[in-house]
Design an enzyme around this catalytic site. Structure first.
Site, PDB file in Angstrom:
ATOM      1  N   LYS A 220       0.883  -1.049  -0.063  1.00 19.78           N
ATOM      2  CA  LYS A 220       0.059  -0.095   0.102  1.00 19.78           C
ATOM      3  C   LYS A 220       0.766   1.285  -0.004  1.00 19.78           C
ATOM      4  O   LYS A 220       0.712   2.146  -0.699  1.00 19.78           O
ATOM      5  CB  LYS A 220      -0.988   0.006   1.275  1.00 19.78           C
ATOM      6  CG  LYS A 220      -1.883   1.101   1.254  1.00 19.78           C
ATOM      7  CD  LYS A 220      -2.505   1.636   0.129  1.00 19.78           C
ATOM      8  CE  LYS A 220      -2.805   3.014   0.050  1.00 19.78           C
ATOM      9  NZ  LYS A 220      -4.194   3.422   0.568  1.00 19.78           N
TER      10      LYS A 220
ATOM     11  N   CYS B 258      -3.518  10.876   1.404  1.00 18.19           N
ATOM     12  CA  CYS B 258      -2.592   9.413   1.291  1.00 18.19           C
ATOM     13  C   CYS B 258      -1.413   9.987   0.622  1.00 18.19           C
ATOM     14  O   CYS B 258      -0.307   9.799   1.271  1.00 18.19           O
ATOM     15  CB  CYS B 258      -3.223   8.497   0.320  1.00 18.19           C
ATOM     16  SG  CYS B 258      -4.867   8.313   0.901  1.00 18.19           S
TER      17      CYS B 258
HETATM   18  N1  SAJ Z   1      -2.524  14.271  -9.165  1.00 20.10           N
HETATM   19  C1  SAJ Z   1      -1.802  15.041  -9.916  1.00 20.10           C
HETATM   20  N2  SAJ Z   1      -1.557  14.606 -11.271  1.00 20.10           N
HETATM   21  C2  SAJ Z   1      -2.014  13.190 -11.468  1.00 20.10           C
HETATM   22  C3  SAJ Z   1      -2.879  12.604 -10.562  1.00 20.10           C
HETATM   23  C4  SAJ Z   1      -3.042  12.998  -9.356  1.00 20.10           C
HETATM   24  O1  SAJ Z   1      -1.180  16.055  -9.995  1.00 20.10           O
HETATM   25  O2  SAJ Z   1      -1.812  12.841 -12.683  1.00 20.10           O
HETATM   26  C5  SAJ Z   1      -2.703  15.172  -7.955  1.00 20.10           C
HETATM   27  C6  SAJ Z   1      -4.267  15.412  -7.529  1.00 20.10           C
HETATM   28  O3  SAJ Z   1      -4.576  16.618  -7.999  1.00 20.10           O
HETATM   29  C7  SAJ Z   1      -4.555  15.235  -6.025  1.00 20.10           C
HETATM   30  C8  SAJ Z   1      -3.435  14.124  -5.606  1.00 20.10           C
HETATM   31  O4  SAJ Z   1      -2.311  14.306  -6.819  1.00 20.10           O
HETATM   32  O5  SAJ Z   1      -4.088  16.446  -5.695  1.00 20.10           O
HETATM   33  C9  SAJ Z   1      -3.901  12.876  -5.187  1.00 20.10           C
HETATM   34  O6  SAJ Z   1      -4.872  12.308  -6.229  1.00 20.10           O
HETATM   35  P1  SAJ Z   1      -5.020  10.925  -6.618  1.00 20.10           P
HETATM   36  O7  SAJ Z   1      -6.098  10.739  -7.770  1.00 20.10           O
HETATM   37  O8  SAJ Z   1      -4.121  10.047  -6.355  1.00 20.10           O
HETATM   38  O9  SAJ Z   1      -6.178  10.682  -5.261  1.00 20.10           O
HETATM   39  P2  SAJ Z   1      -6.277  10.054  -3.933  1.00 20.10           P
HETATM   40  O10 SAJ Z   1      -4.944  10.550  -3.082  1.00 20.10           O
HETATM   41  O11 SAJ Z   1      -7.701  10.318  -3.217  1.00 20.10           O
HETATM   42  O12 SAJ Z   1      -5.926   8.331  -4.008  1.00 20.10           O
HETATM   43  C10 SAJ Z   1      -4.703   7.825  -3.791  1.00 20.10           C
HETATM   44  C11 SAJ Z   1      -5.072   6.597  -4.758  1.00 20.10           C
HETATM   45  N3  SAJ Z   1      -4.050   5.807  -5.187  1.00 20.10           N
HETATM   46  C12 SAJ Z   1      -3.591   5.328  -6.512  1.00 20.10           C
HETATM   47  O13 SAJ Z   1      -4.309   5.461  -7.356  1.00 20.10           O
HETATM   48  C13 SAJ Z   1      -2.329   4.595  -6.599  1.00 20.10           C
HETATM   49  C14 SAJ Z   1      -6.000   5.622  -4.633  1.00 20.10           C
HETATM   50  O14 SAJ Z   1      -5.918   4.142  -5.152  1.00 20.10           O
HETATM   51  C15 SAJ Z   1      -5.622   5.315  -2.798  1.00 20.10           C
HETATM   52  O15 SAJ Z   1      -6.786   4.427  -2.358  1.00 20.10           O
HETATM   53  C16 SAJ Z   1      -5.654   6.542  -2.111  1.00 20.10           C
HETATM   54  O16 SAJ Z   1      -4.696   7.471  -2.673  1.00 20.10           O
HETATM   55  C17 SAJ Z   1      -5.401   6.167  -0.624  1.00 20.10           C
HETATM   56  O17 SAJ Z   1      -6.593   6.222   0.123  1.00 20.10           O
HETATM   57  O18 SAJ Z   1      -4.380   5.586  -0.111  1.00 20.10           O
END
Ligand code: SAJ
Length: 480
Positions: free
Chosen positions: A232, A290
């Site tokens: 994770k 996360c």
């Molecule tokens: N972000 C970017 N560029 C991207 C994708 C995201 O700048 O290409 C930024 C977003 O704007 C945001 C942050 O990253 O601020 C996080 O975005 P996220 O899409 O990763 O969303 P989370 O944090 O809710 O979800 C992550 C997810 N991890 C993965 O996809 C590997 C999710 O699967 C996890 O369950 C979650 O963290 C968690 O709870 O750990």
């Protein structure tokens, strides 16, 4: 001779009553999905009756979801679970003793990333509540993301101390990390493969029997508790790393005068082969509960349970460096803002800035560790006035984002887009120009959601992360 855990489970039969601790983004949908599953008889949601979160108890018991933002299926699942009397929420933690399995989904933030100090206060509280009410034959599962080593160490110690029972002999203990994203909580719970790691084989098996029934297309992946913890934290560390890679490329593209999105499309033309599998999007920063902290859990795990790491001398961890790049992005948004204001003949001091998007994820109200906050503080520190807009976030501490775009944008010198909420995609250049009521409003697109040309045409000064191709465009005559 004492009955083994395996024999105890056989005598007890399948899991029928479940307790879910922590009624948040993970606990609420988990409880709803468990309760709607025919294999289980009843689900208790446990929530402290605190001044900030106590309201959730009555809401949930009335069959309503306390989560704001688009969350498909969740409302119907909660309503149905309450109507069919398969779910209820309580603040009476002694009820834990009635269940066969209890899951813990609470926040596990970092107090101080530099010293790798996590804040396990909520987790410790939940473990103590469970430990005090633990019975023989129960299964305890940590769903919160934790430092590798926590299930076998910290969690096991507290549960054993509080209960006087022994993990692996009297009760089962496992880690089954949640892998959900706000906006698709229910779907992710049912469709994502579920990593399930027990402290021993009977614990893994018992935990598998808890999660297998709720999976539709996903499958269970059994492993050890520590391997599950590393899985994770590593998957979020990798995501952060991939975002940092494209953010760094965006900064390079800006300096070379090219469009990072052209480059991205070029790389992506490999269509899922090779490097493009890991191609993410640059942006105004990385928020959420996360990604900003899970790297530190992994780094700490190596220190807590790992031995010597064979790694280049005097080199910083690649993962920590990635964190620093992502943390830098709201600061870069400020640099773009200041450059734009300068082109418009204005200074940061005294400028009015409309900040669009407080949530860290699009179309949600989730503002945990939002990069908007970093930008907001930097703007204020430099003497600007900032008006925040968000269609979903109603309140954040003492901040009350505006719900109407016009309220935020009226008389603004600059508009900074931090979140890719759908509403911002249809921002009308003519209206923006009219509301701003200045010859050259500055627009900084932190999520690449606007077409710059119609804005530039009306006299706006447009800047975007990674948009080296347009960041120094010629300023056109102002046209309302
Ligand atoms: N972000 C970017 N560029 C991207 C994708 C995201 O700048 O290409 C930024 C977003 O704007 C945001 C942050 O990253 O601020 C996080 O975005 P996220 O899409 O990763 O969303 P989370 O944090 O809710 O979800 C992550 C997810 N991890 C993965 O996809 C590997 C999710 O699967 C996890 O369950 C979650 O963290 C968690 O709870 O750990």
């Amino acid at each position: 001779m004492k009955e083994t855990l395996r024999a105890l489970f056989e005598r007890q039969g399948p899991i029928s009553r479940i307790g879910v601790i922590g009624m948040g983004y993970v606990g609420i949908p988990s409880a709803a999905v468990f309760a709607n599953c025919p294999e289980f008889d009843f689900v208790w949601g446990f929530q402290r009756d605190s001044p900030t979160s106590g309201y959730k108890i009555d809401l949930l018991n009335a069959g309503k979801s306390p989560l704001v933002g688009k969350e498909p299926e969740l409302d119907a699942l909660i309503r149905n679970a309450v109507e069919t009397e398969k779910f209820a929420c309580t603040s009476d933690f002694s009820t834990i003793s009635e269940v066969d399995a209890v899951t813990i989904a609470v926040q596990t933030p970092f107090r101080n990333p530099k010293d790798l100090l996590p804040d396990f206060g909520s987790l410790e509280g939940a473990l103590k509540d469970v430990g005090a009410n633990l019975r023989e034959g129960m299964l305890v599962v940590l769903e919160s993301t934790v430092t590798p080593g926590t299930t076998e160490g910290f969690a096991r110690d507290i549960l054993e101390r509080e209960s006087g029972l022994k993990a692996g002999e009297d009760f089962a203990l496992a880690h089954a990390p949640e892998r959900v994203m706000v906006g698709r909580l229910v779907r992710n719970l049912r469709e994502h493969d579920r990593v399930v790691g027990g402290i021993d084989e009977p614990s893994t098996k018992r935990a598998v029997s808890l999660y297998a029934p709720i999976l539709t297309s996903g499958r269970v992946i059994p492993m050890s508790a520590t391997a599950a913890e590393v899985t994770k934290t590593a998957e979020n560390t990798f995501r952060d790393l991939q975002i940092a890679a494209i953010n760094q490329l965006a900064l390079y593209c800006e300096s070379m005068g090219i469009n990072v999105y052209d480059v991205r499309a070029g790389i992506d033309s490999l269509k899922g082969e090779g490097v493009s599998r890991g191609l993410l999007f640059p942006g105004a920063g990385v928020g959420g509960h996360c990604l900003p902290k899970d790297t530190y859990h992994l780094e700490r795990g190596v220190k807590v349970i790992g031995g010597r790491v064979d790694y280049p001398d005097n080199s910083e961890s690649l993962f920590v460096l990635a964190r620093q790049i992502n943390d830098f992005m709201p600061k870069h948004m400020l640099s773009l803002t200041v450059e734009g204001l300068k082109r418009a003949g204005k200074a940061q001091k005294g400028a009015k800035i409309a900040l669009l998007g407080w949530a860290f994820l699009k179309n949600t109200d989730d503002a945990r560790n939002t990069p908007s906050e970093v930008y907001y503080s930097l703007c204020i520190d430099g003497g600007a006035e900032v008006v925040v807009h968000d269609p979903y976030v109603k309140r954040f501490g003492s901040l009350h984002p505006r719900a109407q775009l016009e309220d935020a944008i009226r008389n603004a010198d600059a508009i900074a887009i931090f979140t890719d909420h759908d509403e911002y995609r249809s921002l009308d250049p003519a209206l923006v120009r009219e509301w701003c009521d200045t010859a050259h409003p500055v627009i900084i697109d932190g999520r690449n959601i606007l077409d710059p040309e119609p804005f530039i045409e009306r006299g706006c000064i447009f800047k975007g992360i990674g948009r080296g191709d347009i960041n120094h465009h010629a300023i056109r005559e102002s046209r309302a």
